[in-house]
Design an enzyme around this catalytic site. Structure first.
Site, PDB file in Angstrom:
ATOM      1  N   PHE A 128      57.654  31.870  36.165  1.00 46.93           N
ATOM      2  CA  PHE A 128      56.251  31.498  36.316  1.00 46.93           C
ATOM      3  C   PHE A 128      56.032  30.104  35.718  1.00 46.93           C
ATOM      4  CE2 PHE A 128      51.707  31.740  35.309  1.00 46.93           C
ATOM      5  CZ  PHE A 128      51.210  32.226  36.506  1.00 46.93           C
ATOM      6  N   ASP A 197      59.352  37.573  28.772  1.00 49.66           N
ATOM      7  CA  ASP A 197      57.937  37.615  29.152  1.00 49.66           C
ATOM      8  C   ASP A 197      57.720  38.898  29.961  1.00 49.66           C
ATOM      9  OD1 ASP A 197      55.430  37.326  30.342  1.00 49.66           O
ATOM     10  OD2 ASP A 197      55.598  35.138  30.438  1.00 49.66           O
ATOM     11  N   TYR A 222      45.612  41.088  31.067  1.00 48.95           N
ATOM     12  CA  TYR A 222      44.684  41.268  32.197  1.00 48.95           C
ATOM     13  C   TYR A 222      45.362  41.723  33.474  1.00 48.95           C
ATOM     14  CZ  TYR A 222      46.099  36.335  32.812  1.00 48.95           C
ATOM     15  OH  TYR A 222      46.812  35.179  32.929  1.00 48.95           O
ATOM     16  N   LYS A 223      46.678  41.912  33.445  1.00 44.78           N
ATOM     17  CA  LYS A 223      47.367  42.373  34.659  1.00 44.78           C
ATOM     18  C   LYS A 223      47.436  43.897  34.618  1.00 44.78           C
ATOM     19  CE  LYS A 223      49.602  37.961  35.278  1.00 44.78           C
ATOM     20  NZ  LYS A 223      50.653  37.088  34.755  1.00 44.78           N
ATOM     21  N   ARG A 374      51.944  38.900  48.757  1.00 41.28           N
ATOM     22  CA  ARG A 374      52.299  39.712  47.594  1.00 41.28           C
ATOM     23  C   ARG A 374      51.363  40.916  47.482  1.00 41.28           C
ATOM     24  NH1 ARG A 374      52.079  37.563  41.367  1.00 41.28           N
ATOM     25  NH2 ARG A 374      49.863  37.498  41.870  1.00 41.28           N
TER      26      ARG A 374
HETATM   27  C1  LIG Z   1      50.297  35.832  34.457  1.00 37.77           C
HETATM   28  C2  LIG Z   1      51.396  35.169  33.720  1.00 37.77           C
HETATM   29  C3  LIG Z   1      51.115  34.317  32.656  1.00 37.77           C
HETATM   30  C4  LIG Z   1      49.696  34.000  32.319  1.00 37.77           C
HETATM   31  O1  LIG Z   1      49.562  33.066  31.328  1.00 37.77           O
HETATM   32  P1  LIG Z   1      48.110  32.742  30.722  1.00 37.77           P
HETATM   33  O2  LIG Z   1      48.410  32.032  29.487  1.00 37.77           O
HETATM   34  O3  LIG Z   1      47.398  34.044  30.554  1.00 37.77           O
HETATM   35  O4  LIG Z   1      47.372  31.933  31.738  1.00 37.77           O
HETATM   36  C5  LIG Z   1      52.188  33.766  31.972  1.00 37.77           C
HETATM   37  N1  LIG Z   1      53.461  34.065  32.301  1.00 37.77           N
HETATM   38  C6  LIG Z   1      53.754  34.877  33.343  1.00 37.77           C
HETATM   39  C7  LIG Z   1      55.168  35.169  33.680  1.00 37.77           C
HETATM   40  C8  LIG Z   1      52.728  35.448  34.077  1.00 37.77           C
HETATM   41  O5  LIG Z   1      53.010  36.240  35.101  1.00 37.77           O
END
Ligand SMILES: *Cc1c(COP(=O)(O)O)cnc(C)c1O
Length: 415
Positions: A128, A197, A222-223, A374
């Site tokens: 990401f 992560d 939030y996921k 997705r």
């Molecule tokens: C959703 C996601 C984030 C989100 O980062 P924020 O700091 O909340 O914007 C980070 N890393 C991964 C791999 C994600 O999927």
């Protein structure tokens, strides 16, 4: 398989009652809980109570009387149960990106102490972007090099130069899941630390950080944890490392005794030093309701039951779409062991408008540039019949050419 077979699977599903925990708009099949989890029914009343009573009436007294001060640890203990670590080892604070900055920085400090200098942060090219940006910035600042590889190359790239292997457990775009234990072992064999992560795995797939012997982990609220837009994130550091270094954002909430108001920093013991600022009480209250929706699976077979249903849902959807939409290429692993809780398809040109046409039909997935459609599957509220119906809608959108309509081809800021 028929639609009636899907309905029969729902009738026999041991997790079917969990759907009632959510406010889901009628007529919507929500396949984007991997990006923003839906609203739990308990959240609005709980946030209202925190606002009206704890804040409105309790005022500043609520830091003590309503337990506001210990929310990061108390919620951390709940999330710890979902990722295989003990109470007192994980805290909730800040965002995923900010927590990554803290733990990656601590990891680099540990490595810098070692006799032989290692200067490489190894990650995956398709990680990401925010993770790669944070690593790139830290690498520049600390004199390290960020090296990117494709997933199959990773074991071979773990050499004596690698300080930290930094990976996302489940890939956000393809849903491919790494073997956390095997890669952590390979990293340790090479003398490197392993940082994971869990943005697309906490609350979605069984995670056992302790069994995998991971060194650091971060994850998103939030996921799959259903904490609400921009919910706080979490951070875990193996207890062997937690006391070894200051993290770089040495704010007062990570101090051993914040209310001494001492001029010098003394880090709190253990994971609490990874806190920085005053807890975001309203957001934490909402997140707790979200985490509770996942913990509700514990008496019903736990994460193993959730995982079994997730795999059955993604298998059903992937098979139906492959049978009816030959133009879409499966971009997620067909092998259960390598698939997270999402199914993705690639199409060279029509990914974005197809998703828009599906959303107009009430089937909410998302598009990930350049070519990925997705679909996230959260077994807490999705039914087998939803997977079946979503595949039927996708078939209709593809076969009728509905996606060609101009309104589905105008790009918006958030895809
Ligand atoms: C959703 C996601 C984030 C989100 O980062 P924020 O700091 O909340 O914007 C980070 N890393 C991964 C791999 C994600 O999927």
């Amino acid at each position: 398989m028929t639609r009636d077979d899907a309905l029969a699977l729902d009738a026999a599903d041991p997790l079917r009652e969990l759907r009632a925990q959510f406010e889901l708009p009628p007529g919507v099949i929500y396949l984007d809980g991997n990006s923003l989890g839906p609203l739990p029914k308990a959240t609005a009343a709980r946030v209202q109570q925190v606002v009206r009573q704890e804040w409105g009436e309790g005022l500043i007294r609520s830091w003590n009387s309503a337990g506001w001060m210990t929310l990061p640890q108390r919620l951390g203990d709940k999330i710890a149960r979902l990722v295989g670590v003990g109470a007192g080892e994980l805290v909730v604070a800040d965002s995923t990106s900010v927590n990554l900055f803290k733990v990656l920085s601590a990891a680099l400090s540990i490595v810098q102490e070692a006799a032989t200098p290692r200067r490489v942060i190894l990650s995956e090219r398709s990680n990401f972007p925010t993770d790669l940006y944070i690593a790139e910035a830290l690498a520049r600042e600390r004199g390290f090099e960020l090296v990117l590889a494709d997933d199959y190359e990773l074991p071979a790239r773990l050499d004596h130069r690698v300080a930290v292997l930094m990976l996302t457990h489940v890939n956000y775009r393809t849903g491919r899941m790494h073997d956390m234990a095997a890669l952590t072992h390979a990293a340790h064999e090479a003398g490197a630390l392993a940082l994971w992560d869990l943005a697309h795995s906490a609350g979605a797939v069984p995670v056992d950080l302790r069994a995998a012997k991971a060194d650091f982990a971060i994850g998103c609220g939030y996921k799959y944890l259903n904490g609400g837009p921009g919910a706080p994130a979490f951070v875990w550091v193996h207890p062997d490392h937690a006391d070894r270094f200051w993290q770089p954002l040495a704010g007062w909430m990570g101090h051993a005794s914040p209310f001494e108001f001492a001029p010098g920093y003394r880090p709190a013991a253990g994971i609490s030093r990874y806190l920085c600022s005053t807890p975001a009480v309203l957001s934490l209250a909402a997140l707790e309701c979200g985490v509770d929706t996942v913990l509700a699976v514990e008496p019903l077979g736990g994460m193993a039951a959730l995982r079994a249903k997730s795999l059955a849902l993604t298998r059903l959807f992937a098979q139906r779409v492959q049978a009816t939409c030959p133009g879409l290429a499966l971009a997620s692993p067909a092998d259960d062991a390598q698939r997270g809780s999402q199914v993705c398809f690639a199409h060279p040109e029509c990914g974005y408008p197809v998703i828009q046409a599906l959303i107009a039909r009430g089937v909410i997935g998302d598009f990930r540039s350049p070519d990925i459609l997705r679909f996230g599957f959260t077994p807490l509220y999705l039914r087998f019949v939803d997977a079946w119906d979503a595949a039927e809608h996708l078939r209709a959108v593809m076969h009728t050419g509905e996606w060609r309509r101009p309104e589905f081809n105008r790009r918006q800021a958030v895809t």
